[in-house]
Design an enzyme around this catalytic site. Structure first.
Site, PDB file in Angstrom:
ATOM      1  N   ARG A 159       0.823  -1.215   0.000  1.00 31.49           N
ATOM      2  CA  ARG A 159       0.000   0.000   0.000  1.00 31.49           C
ATOM      3  C   ARG A 159       0.850   1.255   0.000  1.00 31.49           C
ATOM      4  NH1 ARG A 159      -2.898   1.787  -2.747  1.00 31.49           N
ATOM      5  NH2 ARG A 159      -3.842  -0.273  -2.733  1.00 31.49           N
ATOM      6  N   LYS A 178      -0.077  24.848  -4.550  1.00 32.74           N
ATOM      7  CA  LYS A 178      -1.295  24.122  -4.180  1.00 32.74           C
ATOM      8  C   LYS A 178      -1.052  22.623  -4.283  1.00 32.74           C
ATOM      9  CE  LYS A 178      -4.151  27.985  -5.738  1.00 32.74           C
ATOM     10  NZ  LYS A 178      -5.125  28.478  -6.736  1.00 32.74           N
TER      11      LYS A 178
END
Length: 280
Positions: free
Chosen positions: A101, A136
């Site tokens: 993962r 951002k």
């Protein structure tokens, strides 16, 4: 500017943090597998994409278990198609599943950023404009996403608040005007790029007269951009910002501005769909 050493240090630290929050005191499910069991896993992309994140995956496997081996079939920046094999990994079955993962989280997120960047870069091909990212970014993945943007064919704006000036409306007001803000910037940090955001032609003229290196044209119309390019005549680089959509991107590029900044490169990326399966 993002250096290779900066990136290398960041990869080690970011992976360490990611594994700490995921594994914690230990992978209890992986402990169900006999410690001596070996396996090979294959990772594929379930969609067309641009790949990014090879070194993050390598570092995840290294930190989980240095004895794991990886055979990459692709490299960063490469376009892949649905069901294409990206890599295989071999070693302890426990370790492979513990690392899965964390490795895929980095690979899917950074490939998503690279894929989004490639989408935009393709639209302005041949115009000469450079598409820039912004600040951002996902918290903790600033340098990783900045790297992914370059893998997708776009370019980095400043890395953070420390490596270049971007003087906006509130800075101008607090400093007492564009001229004062630019003069103070050049005095405080000579050599660092000074960019000024402007909203009108009058402010553009002030920024140029003050000696700004780059002027950001905030929400200028196409006609205003063309006028700004002609008026500036190479005295500073011009960056278009605000209201940049797929439909407007190429028309903006064709006004002659040097840069277009797009927050969506990092902010709107969608993770690439990946899958890992044990194959023996």
């Amino acid at each position: 500017m993002l250096t290779s050493q900066d990136l290398k240090n960041d990869i080690v630290a970011t992976v360490r943090h990611a594994l700490s929050e995921d594994i914690g005191s230990g992978d209890v499910t992986a402990q169900l597998i006999p410690a001596e069991q070996q396996a090979t896993a294959r990772v594929i992309s379930r969609q067309d994409a641009v790949i990014c994140g090879v070194e993050w995956v390598n570092e995840v496997f290294r930190q989980v278990d240095p004895s794991l081996t990886i055979d990459w079939r692709v490299k960063d920046g490469e376009r892949v198609v649905r069901d294409q094999v990206l890599f295989t990994a071999s070693g302890s079955a426990r370790s492979l599943l513990t690392a899965e993962r964390g490795a895929l989280n980095f690979l899917q997120t950074l490939s998503g950023t690279a894929t989004t960047s490639r989408h935009y870069a393709d639209q302005v091909e041949g115009t000469g404009v450079k598409l820039l990212d912004t600040r951002k970014t996902l918290p903790g993945l600033r340098k990783a996403q900045k790297y992914a943007v370059t893998c997708g064919g776009c370019y980095n704006h400043r890395i953070g608040l420390y490596d270049a000036f971007l003087i906006k409306e509130n800075h101008i007001m607090a400093c007492g005007g564009i001229d004062a803000a630019v003069a103070t910037a050049k005095r405080n940090e000579p050599g660092k790029p000074v960019e000024v955001e402007v909203e009108t032609h009058a402010e553009l003229e002030q920024a140029l007269n003050a000696g700004a290196d780059i002027v950001m044209l905030d929400n200028f119309s196409l006609e205003q951009m063309r006028e700004a390019v002609a008026f500036t005549a190479g005295r500073a680089k011009l960056e278009a910002s605000g209201g940049v959509t797929d439909e407007m991107l190429r028309p903006i590029a064709e006004t002659g501005v040097d840069y277009i900044s797009i927050g969506a490169l990092t902010k709107h990326c969608q993770a690439v769909d990946l899958s890992m399966r044990l194959i023996d």
